[in-house]
Design a protein around this motif. Structure first.
Motif, mmCIF file in Angstrom:
data_model
loop_
_atom_site.group_PDB
_atom_site.id
_atom_site.type_symbol
_atom_site.label_atom_id
_atom_site.label_comp_id
_atom_site.label_asym_id
_atom_site.label_seq_id
_atom_site.Cartn_x
_atom_site.Cartn_y
_atom_site.Cartn_z
ATOM 1 N N PRO A 53 0.825 -1.217 0.000
ATOM 2 C CA PRO A 53 0.000 0.000 0.000
ATOM 3 C C PRO A 53 0.858 1.266 0.000
ATOM 4 O O PRO A 53 0.885 2.032 0.954
ATOM 5 N N PRO A 56 -2.388 5.770 -1.995
ATOM 6 C CA PRO A 56 -3.742 5.568 -1.494
ATOM 7 C C PRO A 56 -4.744 5.066 -2.517
ATOM 8 O O PRO A 56 -5.782 4.538 -2.141
ATOM 9 N N ASP A 57 -4.462 5.201 -3.810
ATOM 10 C CA ASP A 57 -5.453 4.860 -4.817
ATOM 11 C C ASP A 57 -4.914 3.833 -5.807
ATOM 12 O O ASP A 57 -3.748 3.871 -6.189
ATOM 13 N N GLN A 110 -3.347 3.889 6.389
ATOM 14 C CA GLN A 110 -4.296 4.718 5.642
ATOM 15 C C GLN A 110 -4.481 4.182 4.222
ATOM 16 O O GLN A 110 -5.603 4.072 3.725
ATOM 17 N N ASN A 111 -3.358 3.852 3.572
ATOM 18 C CA ASN A 111 -3.437 3.352 2.201
ATOM 19 C C ASN A 111 -4.098 1.986 2.133
ATOM 20 O O ASN A 111 -4.860 1.695 1.204
ATOM 21 N N THR A 113 -6.429 0.804 4.061
ATOM 22 C CA THR A 113 -7.872 0.980 4.216
ATOM 23 C C THR A 113 -8.504 1.342 2.885
ATOM 24 O O THR A 113 -9.567 0.816 2.515
ATOM 25 N N THR A 114 -7.863 2.228 2.143
ATOM 26 C CA THR A 114 -8.378 2.635 0.835
ATOM 27 C C THR A 114 -8.372 1.463 -0.136
ATOM 28 O O THR A 114 -9.324 1.279 -0.907
ATOM 29 N N TYR A 115 -7.322 0.652 -0.107
ATOM 30 C CA TYR A 115 -7.253 -0.522 -0.984
ATOM 31 C C TYR A 115 -8.443 -1.444 -0.741
ATOM 32 O O TYR A 115 -9.078 -1.930 -1.677
ATOM 33 N N LYS A 116 -8.735 -1.705 0.525
ATOM 34 C CA LYS A 116 -9.813 -2.630 0.867
ATOM 35 C C LYS A 116 -11.149 -2.127 0.326
ATOM 36 O O LYS A 116 -12.012 -2.913 -0.054
ATOM 37 N N GLU A 117 -11.299 -0.822 0.269
ATOM 38 C CA GLU A 117 -12.556 -0.241 -0.229
ATOM 39 C C GLU A 117 -12.676 -0.377 -1.744
ATOM 40 O O GLU A 117 -13.785 -0.346 -2.280
ATOM 41 N N GLN A 118 -11.552 -0.515 -2.439
ATOM 42 C CA GLN A 118 -11.555 -0.467 -3.897
ATOM 43 C C GLN A 118 -11.539 -1.833 -4.573
ATOM 44 O O GLN A 118 -12.076 -1.993 -5.669
ATOM 45 N N THR A 250 -10.964 5.450 -8.837
ATOM 46 C CA THR A 250 -11.914 6.310 -8.125
ATOM 47 C C THR A 250 -12.055 7.673 -8.795
ATOM 48 O O THR A 250 -12.633 8.587 -8.222
#
Length: 408
Positions: A53, A56-57, A110-111, A113-118, A250
């Motif tokens: 990670p 973040p995206d 932080q990164n 968490t964003t990965y899991k969302e995507q 995103t």
């Protein structure tokens, strides 16, 4: 229950889709046996891919690997989506010519968490487990780490091209970077992987996993499949946020659609092969249509832009993005929505382009202006030293990047 003939036919079809766009297969027969077992008994197998990670995206370059994981899920694979929260604090030098900056624990979390969302925009949640390698690497301890490092020699490590190059050029290589591929390989031991996927720049690390599974006495040796690195919008460099040639998953749907439409007609086919859910037969029909002149490349590219935008949003939003694209680019009208940012009077135009997100850096802004890509209020501007006074300006770089600058 399927007949032996049906199992054989289904396995062959599955292997064609699995091999689609792959750079290299190691252990292909083992993969075929796992797929055949799935069709015969319903037993699933373990497929792993690791993601550090470090940003973040996710972008479409990452989606190449995610799409291949999704293919395995259709044919019996249970995906271990491994977030390298421990190894990201080290820094992987694969394909690099210098030591990569280590991340702080807060940046990693932080990164991650964003990965899991995507990732579930591509992967099937029912057959995906998100894992963090700190769960087992933190427990190795000093004795475990010493045992791990005993499995490889320095000479073996220097077989990696990037290490060899840096060693010959007297560039620094830290001991911790030697440890990185061992830790990545140990992930395959801990997860009992059958197959590991990665970019073609990761081949050495993936093979370390095979070696360590033997060294630790596992009754298997993972197969390895590598995928090519996807070129970005420039058609030359691999897709990267730092290079500004990326399409983020995103991104605003209008921007996503427009960026895909900007891909060259030649590169479009690689995007189709690596990212589209269309079958190989459907892709062949599209190619033949373009070659015979019954299909226009623009129409084929529009179908790709629609498919990818709909994947990360939905079809109605993709339709709106398509309409917006035609409005802005075919009819040369202004976008319906333009981002707005305020600046102080006297601000340098290159700073506006960077801070407004139109260019990745002031150096890139200079290059774009020199190339004639800048318009302010629809007038071409070539003065790279321009400073803006108070007022409101519609700033445009190329065909798809717009900003409303309010100068106070």
């Amino acid at each position: 229950m399927l007949s032996p003939q049906e199992i054989k036919a289904n396995t062959q079809q599955a292997m064609q889709e699995i091999a689609r766009g792959a750079s290299e297969f190691i252990g292909q027969e083992y993969i075929a046996s796992l797929v055949e077992r799935f069709y015969t008994t319903g037993e699933r197998f373990i497929v792993k891919a690791g993601f550090d990670p470090t940003a973040p995206d996710l972008h479409l370059g990452h989606v190449v690997l995610l799409s291949k994981l999704a293919t395995f899920q259709r044919y019996g694979g249970d995906v271990k989506f491994l977030i390298g929260d421990f190894t990201a604090t080290i820094g992987d030098p694969s394909g690099k010519t210098q030591t990569r900056k280590q991340l702080s624990r807060q940046e990693v979390e932080q990164n991650a968490t964003t990965y899991k969302e995507q990732v579930f925009k591509v992967l099937d949640p029912k057959h995906t487990e998100v894992c963090f390698n700190s769960a087992w690497i933190s427990e190795l301890g000093t004795a475990g780490l010493v045992q791990l490092t005993a499995q490889f020699s320095v000479a073996r490590m220097l077989e990696r091209d990037d290490f060899t190059k840096r060693y010959r050029e007297n560039l620094p290589i830290s001991i911790i970077e030697f440890i990185y591929p061992l830790l990545q390989g140990y992930d395959s031991v801990a997860l009992n992987c059958d197959i590991e996927l990665g970019g073609n720049d990761q081949k050495f690390n993936l093979l370390v996993g095979r070696s360590l599974q033997r060294a630790y006495g596992l009754a298997k040796e993972q197969s390895v499949l590598t995928v090519p690195l996807l070129e970005g919008l420039d058609g030359v460099q691999k897709m990267s946020k730092s290079l500004g040639n990326y399409i983020g998953v995103t991104e605003n749907p209008n921007t996503m659609y427009a960026k895909i439409m900007s891909v060259s007609d030649v590169l479009m086919w690689k995007y189709y092969e690596l990212l589209s859910s269309k079958s190989l037969d459907e892709l062949q029909s599209l190619r033949e249509g373009v070659e015979l002149g019954s299909l226009h490349p623009k129409a084929v590219k529009q179908a790709l832009a629609f498919e990818i935008t709909a994947r990360f949003y939905d079809e109605s939003i993709a339709e709106s993005a398509q309409i917006e694209f035609e409005k802005v680019f075919a009819q040369k009208e202004m976008p319906s929505e333009i981002a707005t940012k305020e600046f102080d009077s006297g601000v340098w135009i290159c700073k506006v382009l960077q801070d407004g997100g139109l260019c990745s850096s002031t150096s890139q802004a200079r290059r774009d202006i020199q190339a004639g890509a800048l318009k302010i209020d629809q007038q071409k501007i070539v003065d790279e030293n321009l400073k803006l006074t108070s007022g409101e300006y519609i700033i445009q770089i190329g065909k798809r990047r717009f900003l409303k600058a309010i100068i106070r």
